[in-house]
Design a protein around this motif. Structure first.
Motif, PDB file in Angstrom:
ATOM      1  N   GLY A  34       0.788  -1.217   0.000  1.00  0.00           N
ATOM      2  CA  GLY A  34       0.000   0.000   0.000  1.00  0.00           C
ATOM      3  C   GLY A  34       0.820   1.267   0.000  1.00  0.00           C
ATOM      4  O   GLY A  34       0.316   2.339   0.298  1.00  0.00           O
ATOM      5  N   SER A  35       2.113   1.172  -0.333  1.00  0.00           N
ATOM      6  CA  SER A  35       3.005   2.334  -0.336  1.00  0.00           C
ATOM      7  C   SER A  35       2.661   3.321  -1.438  1.00  0.00           C
ATOM      8  O   SER A  35       1.929   3.003  -2.372  1.00  0.00           O
ATOM      9  CB  SER A  35       4.453   1.886  -0.538  1.00  0.00           C
ATOM     10  OG  SER A  35       4.877   1.124   0.551  1.00  0.00           O
ATOM     11  N   LEU A  36       3.260   4.486  -1.349  1.00  0.00           N
ATOM     12  CA  LEU A  36       3.110   5.512  -2.369  1.00  0.00           C
ATOM     13  C   LEU A  36       3.562   4.966  -3.717  1.00  0.00           C
ATOM     14  O   LEU A  36       4.621   4.354  -3.832  1.00  0.00           O
ATOM     15  CB  LEU A  36       3.957   6.731  -2.002  1.00  0.00           C
ATOM     16  CG  LEU A  36       4.023   7.842  -3.043  1.00  0.00           C
ATOM     17  CD1 LEU A  36       2.663   8.493  -3.226  1.00  0.00           C
ATOM     18  CD2 LEU A  36       5.061   8.871  -2.628  1.00  0.00           C
ATOM     19  N   ARG A  37       2.745   5.164  -4.751  1.00  0.00           N
ATOM     20  CA  ARG A  37       3.094   4.777  -6.121  1.00  0.00           C
ATOM     21  C   ARG A  37       2.905   6.000  -7.013  1.00  0.00           C
ATOM     22  O   ARG A  37       1.946   6.754  -6.841  1.00  0.00           O
ATOM     23  CB  ARG A  37       2.201   3.644  -6.621  1.00  0.00           C
ATOM     24  CG  ARG A  37       2.362   2.365  -5.831  1.00  0.00           C
ATOM     25  CD  ARG A  37       1.532   1.220  -6.379  1.00  0.00           C
ATOM     26  NE  ARG A  37       0.197   1.639  -6.757  1.00  0.00           N
ATOM     27  CZ  ARG A  37      -0.501   1.082  -7.744  1.00  0.00           C
ATOM     28  NH1 ARG A  37      -0.012   0.101  -8.443  1.00  0.00           N
ATOM     29  NH2 ARG A  37      -1.723   1.497  -8.023  1.00  0.00           N
ATOM     30  N   VAL A  38       3.827   6.199  -7.943  1.00  0.00           N
ATOM     31  CA  VAL A  38       3.719   7.292  -8.904  1.00  0.00           C
ATOM     32  C   VAL A  38       4.020   6.770 -10.299  1.00  0.00           C
ATOM     33  O   VAL A  38       4.762   5.805 -10.474  1.00  0.00           O
ATOM     34  CB  VAL A  38       4.671   8.466  -8.566  1.00  0.00           C
ATOM     35  CG1 VAL A  38       4.283   9.127  -7.264  1.00  0.00           C
ATOM     36  CG2 VAL A  38       6.108   8.009  -8.518  1.00  0.00           C
ATOM     37  N   GLY A  39       3.444   7.428 -11.279  1.00  0.00           N
ATOM     38  CA  GLY A  39       3.689   7.075 -12.671  1.00  0.00           C
ATOM     39  C   GLY A  39       3.420   8.275 -13.556  1.00  0.00           C
ATOM     40  O   GLY A  39       2.860   9.286 -13.108  1.00  0.00           O
ATOM     41  N   VAL A  40       3.851   8.173 -14.794  1.00  0.00           N
ATOM     42  CA  VAL A  40       3.595   9.229 -15.766  1.00  0.00           C
ATOM     43  C   VAL A  40       3.069   8.619 -17.048  1.00  0.00           C
ATOM     44  O   VAL A  40       3.390   7.488 -17.403  1.00  0.00           O
ATOM     45  CB  VAL A  40       4.854  10.066 -16.097  1.00  0.00           C
ATOM     46  CG1 VAL A  40       5.320  10.848 -14.900  1.00  0.00           C
ATOM     47  CG2 VAL A  40       5.959   9.216 -16.661  1.00  0.00           C
ATOM     48  N   GLU A  41       2.246   9.406 -17.733  1.00  0.00           N
ATOM     49  CA  GLU A  41       1.840   9.102 -19.098  1.00  0.00           C
ATOM     50  C   GLU A  41       2.374  10.243 -19.949  1.00  0.00           C
ATOM     51  O   GLU A  41       2.029  11.404 -19.726  1.00  0.00           O
ATOM     52  CB  GLU A  41       0.329   8.994 -19.233  1.00  0.00           C
ATOM     53  CG  GLU A  41      -0.097   8.642 -20.642  1.00  0.00           C
ATOM     54  CD  GLU A  41      -1.599   8.466 -20.780  1.00  0.00           C
ATOM     55  OE1 GLU A  41      -2.032   8.116 -21.881  1.00  0.00           O
ATOM     56  OE2 GLU A  41      -2.338   8.680 -19.800  1.00  0.00           O
ATOM     57  N   MET A  42       3.250   9.897 -20.890  1.00  0.00           N
ATOM     58  CA  MET A  42       3.899  10.887 -21.742  1.00  0.00           C
ATOM     59  C   MET A  42       2.906  11.393 -22.791  1.00  0.00           C
ATOM     60  O   MET A  42       1.879  10.762 -23.038  1.00  0.00           O
ATOM     61  CB  MET A  42       5.114  10.255 -22.419  1.00  0.00           C
ATOM     62  CG  MET A  42       6.125   9.659 -21.442  1.00  0.00           C
ATOM     63  SD  MET A  42       7.029  10.891 -20.543  1.00  0.00           S
ATOM     64  CE  MET A  42       8.411  11.099 -21.643  1.00  0.00           C
ATOM     65  N   PRO A  43       3.211  12.532 -23.433  1.00  0.00           N
ATOM     66  CA  PRO A  43       2.317  13.060 -24.458  1.00  0.00           C
ATOM     67  C   PRO A  43       2.016  12.075 -25.589  1.00  0.00           C
ATOM     68  O   PRO A  43       0.940  12.111 -26.170  1.00  0.00           O
ATOM     69  CB  PRO A  43       3.066  14.287 -24.982  1.00  0.00           C
ATOM     70  CG  PRO A  43       3.870  14.744 -23.805  1.00  0.00           C
ATOM     71  CD  PRO A  43       4.299  13.475 -23.133  1.00  0.00           C
ATOM     72  N   ASP A  44       2.959  11.153 -25.866  1.00  0.00           N
ATOM     73  CA  ASP A  44       2.720  10.175 -26.938  1.00  0.00           C
ATOM     74  C   ASP A  44       1.943   8.949 -26.466  1.00  0.00           C
ATOM     75  O   ASP A  44       1.704   8.018 -27.236  1.00  0.00           O
ATOM     76  CB  ASP A  44       4.044   9.745 -27.580  1.00  0.00           C
ATOM     77  CG  ASP A  44       4.934   8.938 -26.638  1.00  0.00           C
ATOM     78  OD1 ASP A  44       4.534   8.687 -25.471  1.00  0.00           O
ATOM     79  OD2 ASP A  44       6.034   8.554 -27.074  1.00  0.00           O
ATOM     80  N   GLY A  45       1.543   8.914 -25.181  1.00  0.00           N
ATOM     81  CA  GLY A  45       0.775   7.798 -24.646  1.00  0.00           C
ATOM     82  C   GLY A  45       1.609   6.738 -23.951  1.00  0.00           C
ATOM     83  O   GLY A  45       1.068   5.866 -23.280  1.00  0.00           O
ATOM     84  N   SER A  46       2.937   6.774 -24.085  1.00  0.00           N
ATOM     85  CA  SER A  46       3.782   5.798 -23.386  1.00  0.00           C
ATOM     86  C   SER A  46       3.756   6.095 -21.889  1.00  0.00           C
ATOM     87  O   SER A  46       3.482   7.219 -21.475  1.00  0.00           O
ATOM     88  CB  SER A  46       5.202   5.811 -23.941  1.00  0.00           C
ATOM     89  OG  SER A  46       5.787   7.086 -23.795  1.00  0.00           O
TER      90      SER A  46
END
Length: 136
Positions: A34-46
């Protein structure tokens, strides 16, 4: 970032989460559920997902495939009820023009998955003004 202990958390659950924020203090398990999770979605969808236990630089010499997100803490402190902490992130490659979506959740503290959208123009402008201080 500020975290407040949930009323139903045991001391062990709280301290495990806080230890997980501090890679220099791995007193308990390697990763708290249940720890902190982060992510990104780039402008190209990756997409890329980062974690506090990731290596500071995710590759040695060769370019990685796909985007890479690495997060690492830079200090903080608190008590058995509240905790303040600063997290830095490193993203490769630099995003293209458009919108970058930052996604985050922290299930143990009941921060349900949410996201913010960041326009990349200021990031691209800043990148254009970077100067190398070492000869290549």
């Amino acid at each position: 970032m500020s975290a407040s202990r949930q009323a139903d958390m045991t001391d062990e659950q709280w301290f495990e989460l806080m230890d997980n924020l501090q890679p220099h203090r791995p007193f308990r398990r390697e990763s708290a559920e249940g720890s902190l999770r982060v992510g990104v979605e780039m402008p190209d969808g990756s997409k890329a997902i980062g974690g506090l236990r990731a290596h500071r630089y995710p590759f040695d010499g060769a370019e990685p495939e796909g985007p890479q997100l690495t997060t690492h803490g830079r200090g903080g402190g608190g008590s058995d009820q509240n905790y303040d902490y600063r997290i830095n992130a490193w993203l490769w490659p630099a995003p293209q023009a458009g919108s970058l979506r930052l996604v985050y959740d922290w299930a143990a503290l009941r921060f349900n998955e949410a996201s913010i959208t960041i326009e990349t123009t200021p990031l691209i402008t800043a990148q254009e003004n970077v100067r190398s201080i070492w000869a290549q």
